[in-house]
Design a protein around this motif. Structure first.
Motif, mmCIF file in Angstrom:
data_model
loop_
_atom_site.group_PDB
_atom_site.id
_atom_site.type_symbol
_atom_site.label_atom_id
_atom_site.label_comp_id
_atom_site.label_asym_id
_atom_site.label_seq_id
_atom_site.Cartn_x
_atom_site.Cartn_y
_atom_site.Cartn_z
ATOM 1 N N ALA A 1 0.853 -1.190 0.000
ATOM 2 C CA ALA A 1 0.000 0.000 0.000
ATOM 3 C C ALA A 1 0.887 1.238 0.000
ATOM 4 O O ALA A 1 1.922 1.265 0.667
ATOM 5 C CB ALA A 1 -0.913 0.014 1.217
ATOM 6 N N ASN A 2 0.482 2.260 -0.741
ATOM 7 C CA ASN A 2 1.274 3.484 -0.840
ATOM 8 C C ASN A 2 0.344 4.688 -0.719
ATOM 9 O O ASN A 2 -0.672 4.762 -1.395
ATOM 10 C CB ASN A 2 2.011 3.508 -2.181
ATOM 11 N N PHE A 3 0.696 5.632 0.188
ATOM 12 C CA PHE A 3 -0.114 6.823 0.433
ATOM 13 C C PHE A 3 0.755 8.081 0.387
ATOM 14 O O PHE A 3 1.867 8.093 0.898
ATOM 15 C CB PHE A 3 -0.735 6.792 1.837
ATOM 16 N N ASP A 4 0.214 9.139 -0.200
ATOM 17 C CA ASP A 4 0.778 10.484 -0.057
ATOM 18 C C ASP A 4 0.018 11.120 1.095
ATOM 19 O O ASP A 4 -1.158 10.846 1.287
ATOM 20 C CB ASP A 4 0.547 11.306 -1.326
ATOM 21 N N PHE A 5 0.680 11.963 1.889
ATOM 22 C CA PHE A 5 -0.029 12.585 3.001
ATOM 23 C C PHE A 5 0.476 13.990 3.266
ATOM 24 O O PHE A 5 1.559 14.368 2.851
ATOM 25 C CB PHE A 5 0.106 11.733 4.275
ATOM 26 N N HIS A 6 -0.375 14.745 3.958
ATOM 27 C CA HIS A 6 -0.019 16.068 4.452
ATOM 28 C C HIS A 6 -0.479 16.113 5.900
ATOM 29 O O HIS A 6 -1.679 16.082 6.165
ATOM 30 C CB HIS A 6 -0.688 17.170 3.620
ATOM 31 N N ILE A 7 0.466 16.120 6.816
ATOM 32 C CA ILE A 7 0.147 16.056 8.240
ATOM 33 C C ILE A 7 -0.691 17.266 8.639
ATOM 34 O O ILE A 7 -0.447 18.382 8.211
ATOM 35 C CB ILE A 7 1.428 15.979 9.082
ATOM 36 N N PHE A 8 -1.672 17.050 9.461
ATOM 37 C CA PHE A 8 -2.605 18.024 10.010
ATOM 38 C C PHE A 8 -3.735 18.380 9.052
ATOM 39 O O PHE A 8 -4.617 19.114 9.403
ATOM 40 C CB PHE A 8 -1.929 19.314 10.493
ATOM 41 N N THR A 9 -3.703 17.880 7.807
ATOM 42 C CA THR A 9 -4.809 18.212 6.920
ATOM 43 C C THR A 9 -5.481 16.988 6.320
ATOM 44 O O THR A 9 -6.664 16.833 6.434
ATOM 45 C CB THR A 9 -4.375 19.174 5.797
ATOM 46 N N HIS A 10 -4.736 16.121 5.651
ATOM 47 C CA HIS A 10 -5.409 14.999 4.997
ATOM 48 C C HIS A 10 -4.433 13.921 4.538
ATOM 49 O O HIS A 10 -3.243 14.144 4.441
ATOM 50 C CB HIS A 10 -6.203 15.483 3.793
ATOM 51 N N THR A 11 -4.981 12.771 4.242
ATOM 52 C CA THR A 11 -4.283 11.687 3.557
ATOM 53 C C THR A 11 -5.018 11.472 2.242
ATOM 54 O O THR A 11 -6.236 11.366 2.230
ATOM 55 C CB THR A 11 -4.342 10.380 4.370
ATOM 56 N N THR A 12 -4.280 11.446 1.166
ATOM 57 C CA THR A 12 -4.933 11.234 -0.124
ATOM 58 C C THR A 12 -5.339 9.776 -0.256
ATOM 59 O O THR A 12 -4.961 8.940 0.550
ATOM 60 C CB THR A 12 -3.986 11.580 -1.286
ATOM 61 N N SER A 13 -6.100 9.487 -1.280
ATOM 62 C CA SER A 13 -6.382 8.083 -1.548
ATOM 63 C C SER A 13 -5.055 7.401 -1.862
ATOM 64 O O SER A 13 -4.112 8.027 -2.322
ATOM 65 C CB SER A 13 -7.360 7.946 -2.712
#
Length: 67
Positions: free
Chosen positions: A39-51
């Motif tokens: 599984a692979n995720f892009d994320f931005h802490i404090f706002t969201h995790t992309t699909s």
């Protein structure tokens, strides 16, 4: 699911002083009853995790992480 752990692949965090958080990418090995996937995720802490993307038996599908 039996086990989820970081694995080789893109695993990084980028932080900028004064910004609204950190961003990065996380790659996980997912071990289940019928096999192992990545599984692979892009994320931005404090706002969201992309699909994310889950690859199992050479097939990739889109997955989402609840907010």
């Amino acid at each position: 699911m039996k086990l989820v752990a970081p694995t080789s692949g893109k695993n990084y965090v980028i932080s900028e002083q004064g910004s609204s958080g950190h961003s990065g990418q996380l790659t996980l090995e997912v071990v289940g009853e019928t096999g192992v996937g990545i599984a692979n995720f892009d994320f931005h802490i404090f706002t969201h995790t992309t699909s994310g993307r889950l690859t199992y038996q050479n097939q990739t599908e889109k997955i989402s992480c609840p907010s």
